[in-house]
Scaffold this motif. Structure first.
Motif, short mmCIF file in Angstrom:
data_model
loop_
_atom_site.label_atom_id
_atom_site.label_comp_id
_atom_site.label_asym_id
_atom_site.label_seq_id
_atom_site.Cartn_x
_atom_site.Cartn_y
_atom_site.Cartn_z
N LEU A 28 0.97 -0.76 0.07
CA LEU A 28 0.02 0.24 -0.04
C LEU A 28 0.93 1.42 0.26
CD1 LEU A 28 -2.51 1.55 0.53
CD2 LEU A 28 -2.26 1.56 2.88
N THR A 29 0.68 1.76 -0.45
CA THR A 29 1.03 3.67 -1.54
C THR A 29 0.90 4.35 0.00
OG1 THR A 29 2.15 2.85 -3.46
CG2 THR A 29 2.06 5.19 -2.29
N THR A 30 1.94 5.06 1.46
CA THR A 30 1.19 5.75 2.06
C THR A 30 1.81 7.47 1.73
OG1 THR A 30 3.42 5.36 3.50
CG2 THR A 30 1.57 3.68 3.43
N ILE A 90 5.96 2.83 1.29
CA ILE A 90 4.87 1.48 0.81
C ILE A 90 4.80 0.75 2.14
CG2 ILE A 90 4.78 1.88 -1.34
CD1 ILE A 90 6.35 -1.01 -0.99
N ALA A 91 3.35 0.17 2.81
CA ALA A 91 3.77 -0.40 3.93
C ALA A 91 3.47 -1.74 2.86
CB ALA A 91 2.31 0.24 4.95
N ARG A 92 4.24 -2.88 3.60
CA ARG A 92 4.03 -3.87 3.00
C ARG A 92 5.06 -4.76 4.13
NH1 ARG A 92 7.86 -7.09 -1.53
NH2 ARG A 92 9.60 -5.44 -0.79
N GLN A 141 11.11 2.55 2.12
CA GLN A 141 10.80 3.83 0.96
C GLN A 141 11.54 3.59 -0.50
OE1 GLN A 141 12.61 6.85 3.52
NE2 GLN A 141 11.15 7.51 4.58
N ILE A 142 10.97 4.43 -1.37
CA ILE A 142 11.39 3.82 -2.54
C ILE A 142 11.68 4.58 -3.52
CG2 ILE A 142 10.94 2.32 -5.10
CD1 ILE A 142 9.49 0.51 -3.05
#
Length: 348
Positions: free
Chosen positions: A99-101, A115-117, A123-124
């Motif tokens: 999920l992109t936060t 993102i949450a994974r 962080q990307i």
């Protein structure tokens, strides 16, 4: 944008000034034609509307069979056409269950996403650019979560405003009002058989290759328009409660949607929590011109339903106005839009 549509498609009819044949997206004529949707087209012709063999050609006006993004009777999605062929590339990595936060910044420059994974935040970071393509709802949601949007709204949710912009304001959608009639003709409600599955696998045709509504049309509800203002969608089965309720009997459904709505809605945040769904207000039919367009579109549908080709299939109404009068049509519209209240609609 026509050159890009031509570049995208591989149309089985071949190449011309409107269509391409070398693109990754397979475009085909329907591999099956249900009797109920065929009757809709015949009834429209009886009502005086022309047959149009190509809605994406010289003109959109008229009725006909929709071309489909299919390959051998199966859906040719953007994933199948674009993503799967590229999965082996070394410069592509697809992350699922992520999920992109929020969007990450270095000053005023976007540098990546958070993102949450697997229960962790990651962080990307990008070397070149970040493309935000999360759709009409989640794109504004991500911008708002990242501090880009109406400053007062963000501050109220304790989000530090980064750039004061009218993000989420001006949402447009195409309201669709379907009508349906009971029929003795077997609809797509009938469960598929083993023979249907074998026909799809061996020849790419049969009822399992149907998109549900093979036919439709584009109409102008009044004189002086430069292009059609309503599109008709058909369904060879009972369609009600916006398609969320299962069919309970054999029926045929069709109705108009507003192609160029003037009503505007809004996407906003309920909270600063990225897992919280955004608040979406469509504001359907708020503009008087949209209301008049949907009324006149429904009248076109009632006119088609009354023609012999359609009358030979339908019995009594399942969901339809009593008549084409303003009062009966406006009483019916909230039945189709179960989330609208009557006072919202009755502003003629």
């Amino acid at each position: 944008v026509l050159p890009y549509f031509r570049k995208a498609e591989a149309n089985e009819r071949g190449e011309d000034q409107f269509h391409g044949k070398l693109g990754p997206l397979s475009v085909c004529d329907p591999r099956t034609r249900h009797a109920l949707t065929d009757a809709f087209m015949q009834a429209a012709v009886e009502a005086g509307y022309p047959v149009n063999p190509d809605f994406n050609g010289v003109s959109q006006d008229g009725v006909g069979f929709y071309q489909l993004t299919q390959h051998k009777g199966k859906r040719c999605s953007t994933s199948r056409a674009y993503l799967r062929p590229a999965m082996s590339r070394s410069n592509l990595k697809v992350l699922t269950h992520a999920l992109t936060t929020r969007i990450l910044f270095n000053g005023n420059r976007v540098t990546g996403v958070e993102i949450a994974r697997n229960g962790q935040l990651e962080q990307i970071h990008a070397d070149a650019e970040v493309i935000l393509a999360a759709g009409a709802y989640n794109s504004p949601q991500l911008l708002l979560l990242s501090g880009i949007g109406p400053a007062a709204d963000l501050a109220a949710l304790q989000i530090v405003p980064r750039h004061d912009l009218p993000v989420g304001i001006g949402l447009q959608d195409h309201p669709l009002v379907m009508m349906s009639w009971y029929t003795d003709t077997e609809s797509l409600m009938t469960p598929p058989t083993a023979e249907d599955a074998a026909l799809l696998e061996s020849e790419g045709r049969g009822p399992l290759s149907s998109n549900g509504g093979e036919t439709g049309g584009f109409f102008r509800t009044r004189a002086g328009l430069e292009a059609p203002d309503v599109q008709f969608l058909t369904a060879s089965l009972m369609f009600h409660q916006q398609g969320l309720a299962p069919p309970t009997a054999h029926a045929v459904s069709f109705g108009p949607c507003v192609l160029k709505p003037k009503s505007r809605g809004k996407v906003s945040l309920r909270s600063a929590d990225p897992t919280s769904k955004p608040q979406i207000v469509h504001n359907y039919l708020a503009h008087p011109e949209d209301r008049q367009t949907i009324v006149d579109g429904i009248r076109i549908g009632l006119e088609i339903a009354a023609r012999p080709a359609m009358r030979s299939h339908i019995k009594e109404p399942h969901l339809a106005p009593r008549s084409s009068s303003d009062s009966d049509v406006w009483t019916y519209v909230p039945v189709s839009y179960t989330h609208l209240t009557l006072p919202t609609i009755l502003r003629v």
